[in-house]
Design an enzyme around this catalytic site. Structure first.
Site, PDB file in Angstrom:
ATOM      1  N   GLY A   1       0.813  -1.210   0.000  1.00 49.48           N
ATOM      2  CA  GLY A   1       0.000   0.000   0.000  1.00 49.48           C
ATOM      3  C   GLY A   1       0.844   1.256   0.000  1.00 49.48           C
ATOM      4  O   GLY A   1       1.829   1.352   0.737  1.00 49.48           O
ATOM      5  N   SER A   2       0.448   2.230  -0.818  1.00 46.81           N
ATOM      6  CA  SER A   2       1.198   3.484  -0.908  1.00 46.81           C
ATOM      7  C   SER A   2       0.359   4.674  -0.459  1.00 46.81           C
ATOM      8  O   SER A   2       0.571   5.802  -0.903  1.00 46.81           O
ATOM      9  CB  SER A   2       1.685   3.717  -2.345  1.00 46.81           C
ATOM     10  OG  SER A   2       0.593   3.781  -3.241  1.00 46.81           O
TER      11      SER A   2
ATOM     12  N   PHE B   1      -1.330   6.835   3.009  1.00 48.01           N
ATOM     13  CA  PHE B   1      -0.664   7.568   4.082  1.00 48.01           C
ATOM     14  C   PHE B   1       0.214   6.656   4.931  1.00 48.01           C
ATOM     15  O   PHE B   1       1.376   6.965   5.192  1.00 48.01           O
ATOM     16  CB  PHE B   1      -1.701   8.255   4.972  1.00 48.01           C
ATOM     17  CG  PHE B   1      -2.332   9.451   4.346  1.00 48.01           C
ATOM     18  CD1 PHE B   1      -1.591  10.581   4.065  1.00 48.01           C
ATOM     19  CD2 PHE B   1      -3.683   9.454   4.026  1.00 48.01           C
ATOM     20  CE1 PHE B   1      -2.166  11.706   3.480  1.00 48.01           C
ATOM     21  CE2 PHE B   1      -4.273  10.562   3.451  1.00 48.01           C
ATOM     22  CZ  PHE B   1      -3.519  11.689   3.175  1.00 48.01           C
TER      23      PHE B   1
ATOM     24  N   GLU C   1     -18.684  17.914   2.985  1.00 55.96           N
ATOM     25  CA  GLU C   1     -17.820  18.733   2.135  1.00 55.96           C
ATOM     26  C   GLU C   1     -18.266  18.687   0.677  1.00 55.96           C
ATOM     27  O   GLU C   1     -18.245  19.706  -0.025  1.00 55.96           O
ATOM     28  CB  GLU C   1     -16.373  18.268   2.285  1.00 55.96           C
ATOM     29  CG  GLU C   1     -15.801  18.574   3.667  1.00 55.96           C
ATOM     30  CD  GLU C   1     -14.435  17.966   3.910  1.00 55.96           C
ATOM     31  OE1 GLU C   1     -13.654  18.564   4.673  1.00 55.96           O
ATOM     32  OE2 GLU C   1     -14.144  16.889   3.347  1.00 55.96           O
TER      33      GLU C   1
ATOM     34  N   ALA D   1      -6.818   9.815   8.344  1.00 52.50           N
ATOM     35  CA  ALA D   1      -5.493   9.938   7.737  1.00 52.50           C
ATOM     36  C   ALA D   1      -4.412  10.056   8.803  1.00 52.50           C
ATOM     37  O   ALA D   1      -3.323   9.477   8.660  1.00 52.50           O
ATOM     38  CB  ALA D   1      -5.456  11.153   6.813  1.00 52.50           C
TER      39      ALA D   1
END
Length: 436
Positions: A12-13, A15, A175, A324
């Site tokens: 996984g790339s 955070f 948002e 995050a």
């Protein structure tokens, strides 16, 4: 790879994975980052890609570019399809075949995906917003809806195109609702001849009794007031029980059902762990939590496998949320544990999460935030939101580009990322294209 060098494989790339890889720069080890995508995704800003503020490149710098100055790191493109915990081998599949990656330490940071609570068929008509593909699809649907409304002569069908249903009133849904409202009321003003974009309905639904339940009630109320000022319709205690091409079925707190006719739906009501969690459970004897997360020891390792770390959204530890900041800190912790071991200190350290607070941008110039008892809202909140996101955006180019777009968004109406094709409007329901 040098013989005898400690091998670290990071799956996984996002955070967690990227922060872990960068933490190991200069450490006496070889780092391999394997992912099915070639970029690092700044997921909290996907809604701005979906509403035409940012381009995909602004939130997704290439992983190789990020790690280009780290000699002990390499990147492998592929989807992990097996983890042999006994042999310490990860198998990744790509179009050229399968690649076996041996490891001495493994960090699994595979993230999460939208949860439709047992109704995965909803995804066809109500995509989530967890990947770059999702954001581009949602962007096509949003801008495409205005295009279809412009061409639709029937008033009822036109109204359906100009109705946007957002399922889930967490930060993403809130948002996105605020940005669609500003898009229709401001950015698209004067762009069409047969319709008035400002007549668009934006409906925000959630099964909870209020929006942004993770925030203090007073901040939640301020955010709701701001959304209503923008023209957003908020429907709390509303469960979506059906989704199709023409609308959604909603069940209220009294059990009564009603129909909302809408052609554009976006799902942000829940998340579930990556399927890699279930694979680890089978291959390494791990236990799974309620939403498919892998239960880990206090130091983020698997029980009985101190060489395997599970971090970020995929781990289940102390009820930590899928944020995050949790991913960043847990990725750093795993890498620090490996570095300490390589330095001769094998004692495990408990992962200590530092809550740095939460932020949500409601509209341009207005955001809310809290850290402990400290609360901010309005323009001060937006300044803090802007600063935090600029700091955590990966790469100088991304920061400059994002700041440029935000300045124009704040002081003007322009949104430069509006490109849409007919196929993007219909997206997953599109029929094969015909020549000519």
């Amino acid at each position: 790879m040098a013989v005898g060098v400690h091998r670290v494989v990071i799956v996984g790339s996002g955070f967690a994975g990227l922060f872990a890889a960068r933490r190991l720069e200069g450490a006496p080890c070889e780092v391999t980052v394997v992912d099915r995508r070639t970029y690092h995704l700044f997921q909290p800003l996907l809604y701005q890609v979906a509403t035409g503020i940012l381009s995909e490149g602004d939130v997704a710098p290439p992983t190789r570019e990020v790690l280009r100055r780290q000699p002990n790191a390499r990147v492998v493109l592929g989807e992990v399809v097996d983890v042999d915990a006994a042999a310490r081998v990860v198998t990744a599949r790509s179009p050229v075949g399968e690649t076996a990656l041996g490891y001495d330490s493994l960090i699994v940071a595979a993230g999460s995906a939208p949860s439709y609570f047992g109704h995965d068929e909803f995804a066809v008509h109500a995509p989530g917003l967890k990947s770059l593909d999702d954001a581009l699809e949602v962007r096509g649907r949003i801008f495409g809806a205005f295009e279809m409304a412009e061409s639709e002569p029937d008033p009822e069908r036109r109204a359906a195109w100009l109705t946007f249903a957002l399922v889930g009133a967490g930060p993403t849904g809130v948002e996105l609702a605020g940005q669609i409202a500003e898009l229709s009321r401001q950015s698209l003003r004067g762009r069409y001849r047969a319709i008035d974009p400002a007549t668009a309905r934006i409906v925000l639904l959630d099964g909870a009794p209020r929006i942004l339940p993770a925030f203090d009630e007073r901040l939640s109320a301020r955010a709701a007031d701001r959304l209503r000022e923008l023209g957003v319709e908020i429907e709390p205690s509303a469960m979506v029980v059906g989704v199709d091409a023409d609308g959604i079925d909603v069940q209220g707190s009294d059990g009564a059902r009603r129909r909302l006719v809408t052609r554009t739906k976006v799902w942000s009501a829940g998340v579930q762990a990556s399927p890699l969690g279930a694979l680890l459970a089978r291959r390494a004897g791990a236990a799974l939590g309620r939403h498919g997360q892998v239960e880990v020891e206090p130091d983020c390792t698997l029980p009985g496998h101190p060489e395997i770390f599970v971090v970020g959204d995929l781990m289940s530890l102390d009820g930590l949320p899928g944020l995050a900041e949790v991913a960043m800190q847990s990725g750093l912790h795993a890498a620090s544990e490996i570095d300490r071991r390589l330095g001769g200190d094998p004692r495990p350290r408990r992962f200590q999460y530092r809550d740095l607070g939460s932020l949500a941008a409601i509209s341009r110039g207005y955001a809310i935030g809290q850290r402990g008892r400290v609360q901010v809202w309005g323009r001060p909140g937006w300044v803090i939101w802007l600063t935090v996101h600029l700091v955590f955006l990966t790469g100088f180019k991304s920061r400059v580009a994002a700041l440029f777009h935000w300045v124009f968004s704040l002081f003007g109406r322009a949104r430069y990322e509006q490109s849409t094709t007919l196929r993007q409007v219909t997206a997953r329901t599109a029929s094969p294209s015909r020549p000519g």
